[in-house]
Design a protein around this motif. Structure first.
Motif, mmCIF file in Angstrom:
data_model
loop_
_atom_site.group_PDB
_atom_site.id
_atom_site.type_symbol
_atom_site.label_atom_id
_atom_site.label_comp_id
_atom_site.label_asym_id
_atom_site.label_seq_id
_atom_site.Cartn_x
_atom_site.Cartn_y
_atom_site.Cartn_z
ATOM 1 N N SER A 141 -1.258 4.935 -9.809
ATOM 2 C CA SER A 141 -2.464 4.107 -9.923
ATOM 3 C C SER A 141 -2.199 2.640 -9.633
ATOM 4 C CB SER A 141 -3.067 4.254 -11.328
ATOM 5 O OG SER A 141 -2.193 3.686 -12.292
ATOM 6 N N LEU A 142 -0.888 2.247 -9.583
ATOM 7 C CA LEU A 142 -0.569 0.845 -9.318
ATOM 8 C C LEU A 142 -0.769 0.485 -7.849
ATOM 9 C CD1 LEU A 142 2.716 0.399 -11.402
ATOM 10 C CD2 LEU A 142 0.401 -0.303 -12.014
ATOM 11 N N VAL A 143 -0.795 1.480 -6.975
ATOM 12 C CA VAL A 143 -0.883 1.182 -5.543
ATOM 13 C C VAL A 143 -2.293 0.704 -5.193
ATOM 14 C CG1 VAL A 143 -0.731 2.147 -3.231
ATOM 15 C CG2 VAL A 143 0.904 2.811 -4.974
ATOM 16 N N THR A 144 -2.385 -0.530 -4.670
ATOM 17 C CA THR A 144 -3.681 -1.090 -4.278
ATOM 18 C C THR A 144 -3.863 -1.074 -2.767
ATOM 19 O OG1 THR A 144 -2.749 -3.330 -4.206
ATOM 20 C CG2 THR A 144 -3.705 -2.588 -6.293
ATOM 21 N N ASN A 145 -2.762 -0.948 -2.031
ATOM 22 C CA ASN A 145 -2.826 -0.939 -0.574
ATOM 23 C C ASN A 145 -2.026 0.253 -0.068
ATOM 24 O OD1 ASN A 145 -2.499 -1.339 2.196
ATOM 25 N ND2 ASN A 145 -2.539 -3.567 1.992
ATOM 26 N N VAL A 146 -2.712 1.342 0.272
ATOM 27 C CA VAL A 146 -2.037 2.576 0.649
ATOM 28 C C VAL A 146 -1.184 2.392 1.898
ATOM 29 C CG1 VAL A 146 -2.395 4.956 1.420
ATOM 30 C CG2 VAL A 146 -3.735 4.030 -0.461
ATOM 31 N N GLU A 147 -1.598 1.509 2.796
ATOM 32 C CA GLU A 147 -0.832 1.309 4.027
ATOM 33 C C GLU A 147 0.519 0.649 3.764
ATOM 34 O OE1 GLU A 147 -1.475 2.417 7.046
ATOM 35 O OE2 GLU A 147 -3.182 3.443 6.169
ATOM 36 N N GLN A 148 0.674 0.000 2.616
ATOM 37 C CA GLN A 148 1.939 -0.672 2.313
ATOM 38 C C GLN A 148 2.726 0.020 1.210
ATOM 39 O OE1 GLN A 148 1.665 -4.959 1.948
ATOM 40 N NE2 GLN A 148 -0.174 -4.988 3.204
ATOM 41 N N GLY A 149 2.050 0.649 0.274
ATOM 42 C CA GLY A 149 2.727 1.394 -0.777
ATOM 43 C C GLY A 149 2.233 2.823 -0.736
#
Length: 815
Positions: A687-695
Motif C-alpha cells: 500500500s506504500l507504493v504511490t507510483n507503480v511505474e517507479q515502485g
C-alpha cells in the motif's frame, strides 16, 4: 486462490523487489501475540520466590514498555529480572528472559492475597500479558513481627574465571535488616572447601569496631543496609567454592551466601614470526593489481595462537587474503598473500600486522610505487598490465597477448614495439610498420626467467618516435621444474572454484586428469597442499591408480568443508614420482547464512492452511567485498551486492511432483518509505507504493537460465531441478512487472517450472546449491525479498503446496 485469516493469526501478504534489477514477492503469516508469558498462574507461601518466563513467539524483536504488579494486594508482591536476561527494553526474536516474583505478606494479618504480574509490549499497548498471583499469609507471632530479619543480595556470588594466584576485583554483598527490631551481634566468616581462596578486603574481626571498616557494625537498625566486600584468589585451576556465613540475633541465623569462581592457568605468551619482514612491490601501474606476494606466519610457541587477525595499516592500496583462519597450532605455518593496486601515482607504504586476541605477534613493512601509464589519444594498448605470475627458471612461459588499436582516423606509420627493463621478456607481433585507421594488431609476450626472483619490464609502442602507450610487465622466476617424458597430464577444470559454501557443510567437485602424451605416466602421485585441512580427498574418492596410460583419464573427487567465514585456497599436486606434472589451484569461500523462518501453506484447504514442515530456508544479502551475509543490510546506490539463498531439508525429501520456483519482491521508492533510517519490515507494504511505474512488483531473470540451475539441486545443470525446465525467451526473461501484486498465490508467475527426473524424483536434501544474484541496485528506496517453491497437482498445473521465507531479506538503498 487467496489465503484467509486463521484464528489468532494475522496472515500478512507482502511483496518485494530489488527495483531495477530483479525481485520477487510473497505472503507471510504473523501471530497477533508477539510474546508468550508462562505460567499463567502462580501460588505462593510466605517469603516464596517463583519465576515466570517471557519469550518472543517470532523472529522479530519486541520492545517491552512496562512490567508491573497490579491487583488488590500488589504491595505484598515484588518482582525482579536476572541481570544477564533483563526483560526491560528490547527482547530479540526467539529469545526469552526470566522474571522472579517474591511474596512478602504483612504478617500482622492472616489470609489470602491476590495480585497479577502484567507485561505490555509496544506493538499492542492496549493488551497485557498476565500471570495471576495468589498467596496465603499465616498469623504472625509477636517475635516474628517484631524481630529482625536478614536479606543478603546478591546470592549466589560468582567471580567467574580468574587467573590462579591473582586477586579478583571486589564483589559486594549487601546486608539489609528487613525486620522491625535491631539486628545485633553481627559477625562474618567464610567456610567451605575452598574458604582460603576467598577473603574479606579487611579483617572480619573489625566488623564490630565503630566506625566499622565494612560499614556493617555490631548493630544494624531496621531497614538499614551495609556492605560486605570479598575477593577471590584461586589457589589452583578449576572450580572454587565456599560460603559466606552471617550470624546475628535473627531467627534465620546463620544466613548464607554461596561463593563460586573458576581458577584458570596463565596463558603462555604467544610467539610468532612473519617472513620476510619487508615486501617491496617496486613499480606498479595505477589502477592495475600487482602480482600477489606471500608472507609466511609461523607459530614459534608451544601453545596454539587463537583469535588470529591480520590487518593492514597505512596506505589503503594494499589488500590481503590469508589461509590462517582464527587458530594456528603450535609449530604450524600459514600464508598471507598481499597485492598492491595503486589508486594514484607515488610512493605507497603500509604495515601488515598479525595479532592473537588483540596481542601483536609481528609486523611486516610493505612498500611500492604507483606509476601512471601514459596512453596515446590516437591508439590504445590493452590490457594496461600483464602478470606472468610464477614461471620456472629457464622455461619459456605461455605467450600472453596485448592488443594495439588505432583509434584515430589516419594510419599509424613507422610503428615500433620495444621492451625496457628485465631482459627475460621477449616479444613478437603482427603489427608491421603501418596500422590502418580503426584496425588492431596483436603483440605476443613471453617470459623465460634466467634466474629466480621478481621480473619487471615495460612494453612500449611508438609511431615515428611518438609514444602510443605502455604496458607494465610483471612476473616471478621460480625454481626450474624438470621436464618429464612420462606423459603430458592436464586437469579439467584447470582451476576448480567451489564457490560459496556454508561453514561446516561440504560440497564436492571432480577433477579429471588426462594423459594426452604418447607414454604412460608411472608412479602417479596425487597430493593436496592445504594448510587448513578444509580441502580433502581420499583414495576411495579417486579412480586414479599408480599408472595413467597414454590417452587415458581418471578422476579425483575433492571435498571442500570450510571451518570459518573466509576465502580458502589449496593446491592439488599431480606428479610422476618426484617429477611435478601439473598443479591444480583450488579455491572456495566459507559463508554463513542467517536462518529465515520457513512458512508452509496447504493451498488445497479453503483459504490456505499453515502446516508443519522440516524444510529450512537460509539466506542473506552481503556486500560483494567483504562477504558477510545478513538478513538486512543498508547499501549505497550502485554498490555491488550479493543476494544468496538456500532451501534444505534434513532428513532429505523426495518431492516427486512438478514445481514452480518463485522469486519475488516488492520495491518501495524513497518518498514512500514508512521508516527511512534502517531496513524495516514496515516498508514491506504494497500500500506504500504511490507510483507503480517507479515502485511495485518485479520479476527480473538473467538471460541465461542456467544461472539459476544450481539452486536446491544435486547434480547441477545435468540433473535434478534443472531437467526439462521451461525457460522463457530473452524478451520474456527480462520483462519488468510494474503492476501491484494481486496477492493471488495460485496465479503468481514463477521464475521457472521444473519436473521430476526420469525416475520421478525431485530430491530436497541437506546439500542444496544456491541461487545467487550479484550486481547493483540503481534506485534509492527499500527492497524486501522472498523466495521458495510451490508444488503442482499432477497433470493440472494447479498449486497445492507453497513454502517460502516468512521473514523477508531487507535492503535499504541510499544515495
Amino acid at each position: 486462490m487467496s489465503i484467509n485469516i486463521q484464528k489468532n493469526q494475522w496472515l500478512k501478504t507482502t511483496v518485494v523487489l530489488c527495483s531495477f534489477l530483479w525481485g520477487f514477492s510473497l505472503s507471510a503469516a504473523e501471530a497477533i501475540q508477539s510474546l508468550d508469558l508462562t505460567p499463567t498462574k502462580l501460588s505462593f507461601k510466605a517469603s516464596d520466590k517463583k519465576t515466570a518466563t517471557l519469550k518472543t513467539t517470532g523472529t522479530t524483536e519486541v520492545t517491552i514498555t512496562s512490567i508491573k504488579i497490579t491487583g488488590t494486594n500488589k504491595g505484598e508482591f515484588t518482582f525482579s529480572t536476572a541481570p544477564d536476561k533483563n526483560c526491560g527494553g528490547k527482547l530479540a526474536g526467539g529469545k526469552d528472559c526470566t522474571i522472579t516474583i517474591t511474596f512478602s505478606p504483612d504478617l500482622k494479618a492472616a489470609g489470602a492475597r491476590t495480585a497479577a504480574l502484567e507485561v505490555v509490549a509496544a506493538d499492542d499497548p492496549k493488551f497485557a500479558y498476565k500471570v495471576d498471583l495468589t498467596g496465603t499469609a499465616g498469623t504472625a507471632t509477636p517475635t516474628d513481627a517484631a524481630g529482625p530479619t536478614v536479606d543478603l543480595k546478591p546470592n549466589p556470588v560468582d567471580f567467574g574465571n580468574q587467573p590462579v594466584k591473582t586477586p579478583s576485583k571486589e564483589k559486594i554483598v549487601t546486608l539489609t535488616n528487613t525486620g522491625q527490631a535491631d539486628l545485633l551481634k553481627i559477625s562474618l566468616k567464610i567456610t567451605g572447601d575452598n574458604s582460603k581462596d576467598f577473603a574479606f578486603t579487611t579483617d572480619p574481626a573489625d566488623i564490630s569496631v565503630a566506625p566499622p571498616k565494612y560499614t556493617c557494625g555490631g548493630t544494624l537498625a531496621p531497614k538499614a543496609k551495609c556492605q560486605i566486600k570479598i575477593t577471590c584468589t584461586p589457589a589452583a585451576a578449576g572450580a572454587r567454592k565456599a560460603t559466606l556465613e552471617v550470624t546475628s540475633n535473627a531467627k534465620s541465623s546463620p544466613d548464607k551466601v554461596d561463593l563460586t569462581g573458576t581458577g584458570t592457568e596463565a596463558v603462555q605468551a604467544a610467539t610468532a614470526t612473519l617472513t620476510p619482514a619487508a615486501v617491496d612491490f617496486k613499480t606498479q601501474a595505477v589502477k592495475t593489481p600487482s602480482a600477489e606476494k606471500t608472507v609466511t606466519l609461523k607459530n614459534t610457541g608451544k601453545t596454539d595462537l587463537t583469535k588470529l587477525s591480520v590487518n593492514i595499516t597505512g596506505d589503503k592500496d594494499f589488500t590481503t587474503t590469508n589461509d590462517c583462519g582464527t587458530t594456528l597450532a603450535a609449530g604450524k605455518t600459514c600464508q598471507i598473500k598481499i597485492s598492491l593496486t595503486p589508486k594514484t601515482a607515488g610512493d605507497k607504504k603500509a604495515t601488515v600486522e598479525v595479532k592473537s586476541d588483540k596481542t601483536s605477534l609481528d609486523k611486516a613493512e610493505l612498500t611500492g610505487t604507483g606509476t601512471e601509464v601514459a596512453q596515446s589519444t590516437t591508439a590504445t594498448l590493452t590490457p594496461a598490465a600483464v602478470d606472468f605470475k610464477n614461471q620456472a627458471v629457464n622455461k619459456p612461459s605461455a605467450a600472453k597477448s596485448v592488443t594495439l588499436k588505432n583509434t584515430s582516423k589516419t594510419d599509424l606509420t613507422k610503428l615500433s614495439i620495444s621492451i625496457t627493463g628485465d631482459k627475460d621478456y621477449t616479444t613478437t607481433n603482427d603489427c608491421g610498420t603501418t596500422l590502418a585507421a580503426g584496425k588492431t594488431c596483436k603483440i605476443n609476450i613471453s617470459l623465460t626467467p634466467k634466474t629466480a626472483g621478481d621480473k619487471t619490464a615495460t612494453l612500449e609502442a611508438k609511431s615515428d618516435k611518438t609514444s602510443l602507450g605502455k604496458v607494465e610487465l610483471t612476473g616471478i622466476g621460480g625454481d626450474s621444474t624438470p621436464t618429464t617424458t612420462a606423459g603430458k597430464v592436464t586437469a579439467d577444470p584447470a582451476k576448480p572454484d567451489f564457490g560459496n559454501v556454508i561453514v561446516k557443510t561440504s560440497t564436492n567437485k571432480t577433477v579429471t586428469l588426462t594423459n594426452s602424451g604418447k607414454d604412460d605416466v608411472k608412479d602417479l602421485q596425487i597430493t593436496l597442499a592445504d594448510a587448513t585441512g578444509e580441502f580433502t580427498t581420499t583414495s576411495t574418492s579417486s579412480t586414479c591408480g599408480s599408472t595413467l596410460g597414454a590417452g587415458k583419464s581418471c578422476a579425483v573427487e575433492i571435498t571442500f568443508m570450510p571451518k570459518s567465514v573466509e576465502k580458502r585456497e589449496a593446491t592439488l599436486n599431480v606428479a610422476s614420482g618426484k617429477t611435478s606434472l601439473v598443479k591444480v589451484p583450488l579455491m572456495g569461500m566459507g559463508v554463513e547464512y542467517p536462518s529465515l523462518k520457513a512458512l508452509a501453506i496447504d493451498l488445497t484447504a479453503t483459504g490456505g492452511n499453515p502446516v508443519e514442515t522440516t524444510v529450512k530456508i537460509n539466506g542473506g544479502v552481503s556486500l560483494a567485498d567483504p562477504i558477510d551475509f545478513k538478513s538486512s543490510l543498508t547499501v549505497k546506490k550502485n554498490q555491488p551486492i550479493i543476494i544468496s539463498a538456500m532451501i534444505s531439508s534434513l532428513p532429505e525429501q523426495d518431492i516427486g511432483k512438478e514445481i514452480d520456483i518463485i522469486a519475488i519482491g516488492y520495491y518501495v521508492r524513497e518518498p514512500d518509505l514508512k521508516k527511512a533510517d534502517a531496513p524495516s519490515a514496515e516498508n514491506c507494504d504494497p500500500s506504500l507504493v504511490t507510483n507503480v511505474e517507479q515502485g511495485g512488483y518485479y520479476i527480473v531473470k538473467n538471460d541465461n537460465p542456467q544461472d539459476y540451475c544450481d539452486w536446491i539441486v544435486d547434480g547441477g545443470a545435468e540433473g535434478g531441478w534443472c531437467v526439462d525446465h521451461k525457460t522463457r525467451d530473452k524478451e520474456q526473461a527480462t520483462k519488468h512487472y510494474v503492476e501491484k501484486w494481486d496477492k493471488n498465490l495460485a496465479t503468481l508467475e514463477p521464475l521457472y517450472t521444473v519436473v521430476p527426473d526420469e525416475n520421478g524424483s525431485l530430491i530436497l536434501s541437506e546439500q542444496n546449491k544456491m541461487v545467487m544474484y550479484q550486481g547493483t541496485i540503481d534506485g534509492t528506496g527499500h527492497v524486501c525479498v522472498y523466495m521458495g517453491y510451490r508444488t503442482l497437482a499432477e497433470g493440472e498445473g494447479t498449486p497445492v503446496f507453497l513454502i517460502f521465507n516468512e521473514d523477508p531479506l531487507m535492503i535499504r538503498v541510499t544515495d
